[in-house]
Scaffold this motif. Sequence first.
Motif, mmCIF file in Angstrom:
data_model
loop_
_atom_site.group_PDB
_atom_site.id
_atom_site.type_symbol
_atom_site.label_atom_id
_atom_site.label_comp_id
_atom_site.label_asym_id
_atom_site.label_seq_id
_atom_site.Cartn_x
_atom_site.Cartn_y
_atom_site.Cartn_z
ATOM 1 N N SER A 82 -15.876 -17.013 -37.854
ATOM 2 C CA SER A 82 -15.900 -17.144 -36.410
ATOM 3 C C SER A 82 -16.301 -15.814 -35.780
ATOM 4 N N VAL A 83 -16.801 -15.905 -34.580
ATOM 5 C CA VAL A 83 -17.170 -14.688 -33.853
ATOM 6 C C VAL A 83 -15.957 -13.791 -33.665
ATOM 7 N N GLU A 84 -14.812 -14.403 -33.397
ATOM 8 C CA GLU A 84 -13.590 -13.614 -33.181
ATOM 9 C C GLU A 84 -13.233 -12.786 -34.415
ATOM 10 N N ALA A 85 -13.463 -13.351 -35.594
ATOM 11 C CA ALA A 85 -13.108 -12.660 -36.831
ATOM 12 C C ALA A 85 -13.969 -11.441 -37.081
ATOM 13 N N ILE A 86 -15.228 -11.493 -36.670
ATOM 14 C CA ILE A 86 -16.119 -10.358 -36.952
ATOM 15 C C ILE A 86 -16.423 -9.518 -35.706
ATOM 16 N N ALA A 87 -15.872 -9.898 -34.571
ATOM 17 C CA ALA A 87 -16.106 -9.158 -33.329
ATOM 18 C C ALA A 87 -15.766 -7.672 -33.427
ATOM 19 N N PRO A 88 -14.737 -7.265 -34.186
ATOM 20 C CA PRO A 88 -14.466 -5.826 -34.293
ATOM 21 C C PRO A 88 -15.651 -5.009 -34.818
ATOM 22 N N LEU A 89 -16.584 -5.648 -35.493
ATOM 23 C CA LEU A 89 -17.767 -4.930 -35.965
ATOM 24 C C LEU A 89 -18.594 -4.374 -34.813
ATOM 25 N N THR A 90 -18.509 -4.995 -33.649
ATOM 26 C CA THR A 90 -19.284 -4.502 -32.514
ATOM 27 C C THR A 90 -18.781 -3.148 -32.032
ATOM 28 N N GLU A 91 -17.549 -2.795 -32.379
ATOM 29 C CA GLU A 91 -17.047 -1.463 -32.036
ATOM 30 C C GLU A 91 -17.701 -0.403 -32.915
ATOM 31 N N LEU A 142 -23.525 -10.889 -31.694
ATOM 32 C CA LEU A 142 -22.943 -12.002 -32.434
ATOM 33 C C LEU A 142 -23.197 -13.306 -31.690
ATOM 34 N N VAL A 143 -23.673 -14.297 -32.424
ATOM 35 C CA VAL A 143 -23.934 -15.615 -31.845
ATOM 36 C C VAL A 143 -23.315 -16.648 -32.765
ATOM 37 N N GLN A 144 -22.449 -17.475 -32.218
ATOM 38 C CA GLN A 144 -21.876 -18.574 -32.990
ATOM 39 C C GLN A 144 -22.520 -19.860 -32.486
ATOM 40 N N VAL A 145 -23.064 -20.644 -33.420
ATOM 41 C CA VAL A 145 -23.798 -21.841 -33.055
ATOM 42 C C VAL A 145 -23.224 -23.035 -33.804
ATOM 43 N N ASP A 146 -22.993 -24.113 -33.084
ATOM 44 C CA ASP A 146 -22.603 -25.370 -33.705
ATOM 45 C C ASP A 146 -23.883 -26.155 -33.948
ATOM 46 N N LEU A 147 -24.303 -26.224 -35.202
ATOM 47 C CA LEU A 147 -25.572 -26.855 -35.542
ATOM 48 C C LEU A 147 -25.538 -28.373 -35.415
ATOM 49 N N GLU A 148 -24.378 -28.927 -35.127
ATOM 50 C CA GLU A 148 -24.287 -30.369 -34.956
ATOM 51 C C GLU A 148 -23.973 -30.765 -33.523
ATOM 52 N N ALA A 149 -24.141 -29.858 -32.589
ATOM 53 C CA ALA A 149 -23.793 -30.142 -31.196
ATOM 54 C C ALA A 149 -24.866 -30.939 -30.467
ATOM 55 N N GLY A 150 -26.031 -31.087 -31.059
ATOM 56 C CA GLY A 150 -27.123 -31.796 -30.390
ATOM 57 C C GLY A 150 -27.078 -33.293 -30.617
ATOM 58 N N PRO A 151 -28.105 -33.995 -30.120
ATOM 59 C CA PRO A 151 -28.107 -35.453 -30.170
ATOM 60 C C PRO A 151 -28.555 -36.075 -31.493
ATOM 61 N N SER A 171 -29.259 -29.012 -29.827
ATOM 62 C CA SER A 171 -29.218 -28.814 -28.383
ATOM 63 C C SER A 171 -30.336 -27.841 -28.013
ATOM 64 N N ASP A 172 -30.774 -27.881 -26.758
ATOM 65 C CA ASP A 172 -31.853 -27.003 -26.317
ATOM 66 C C ASP A 172 -31.490 -25.540 -26.519
ATOM 67 N N ALA A 173 -30.247 -25.181 -26.208
ATOM 68 C CA ALA A 173 -29.819 -23.785 -26.343
ATOM 69 C C ALA A 173 -29.865 -23.335 -27.798
ATOM 70 N N THR A 174 -29.403 -24.178 -28.708
ATOM 71 C CA THR A 174 -29.413 -23.823 -30.129
ATOM 72 C C THR A 174 -30.843 -23.733 -30.641
ATOM 73 N N ASP A 229 -31.737 -10.083 -37.796
ATOM 74 C CA ASP A 229 -31.654 -9.269 -39.005
ATOM 75 C C ASP A 229 -30.786 -9.949 -40.051
ATOM 76 N N ALA A 230 -29.831 -10.743 -39.612
ATOM 77 C CA ALA A 230 -28.973 -11.466 -40.556
ATOM 78 C C ALA A 230 -28.527 -12.778 -39.930
ATOM 79 N N VAL A 231 -28.475 -13.804 -40.754
ATOM 80 C CA VAL A 231 -27.939 -15.105 -40.370
ATOM 81 C C VAL A 231 -26.903 -15.467 -41.422
ATOM 82 N N VAL A 232 -25.708 -15.815 -40.962
ATOM 83 C CA VAL A 232 -24.623 -16.202 -41.864
ATOM 84 C C VAL A 232 -24.309 -17.670 -41.614
ATOM 85 N N VAL A 233 -24.333 -18.459 -42.676
ATOM 86 C CA VAL A 233 -24.011 -19.885 -42.597
ATOM 87 C C VAL A 233 -22.809 -20.120 -43.498
ATOM 88 N N CYS A 234 -21.770 -20.722 -42.937
ATOM 89 C CA CYS A 234 -20.535 -20.960 -43.705
ATOM 90 C C CYS A 234 -20.205 -22.440 -43.760
#
Length: 112
Positions: free
Chosen positions: A1-10, A17-26, A34-37, A47-52
Amino acid sequence: SVEAIAPLTEVFPQLRLVQVDLEAGPGPGVEGLSDATRDLLQDSAYDAVVVCNYLHRPLREALLGCLNPNGGLLIYETYALGPGAETPAGGPSQPRMLLLAGELLEWAGSAG
């Protein structure tokens, strides 16, 4: 989750950091996002994409295509078929939801 790795921004203030729900679209695949995704995947060079814990093969090209062409990194953590083709304990049992042996290497090879 973004919350778990957010301390890296310090430590790395340039980190976005971008968290995307790949199943949120139609529907399935890139067209079903979704258009935003879709915009996040098509109009960016990460530079990096993490898929879990996720495998949806129709998104393969979109995931590879949104990587920085000068050296993007795809980190993929999901279930895979074992060496004896057994399904993993606690994971999905449908083969279409499991990575095949060497499949990620094939993805990387197809990306150039």
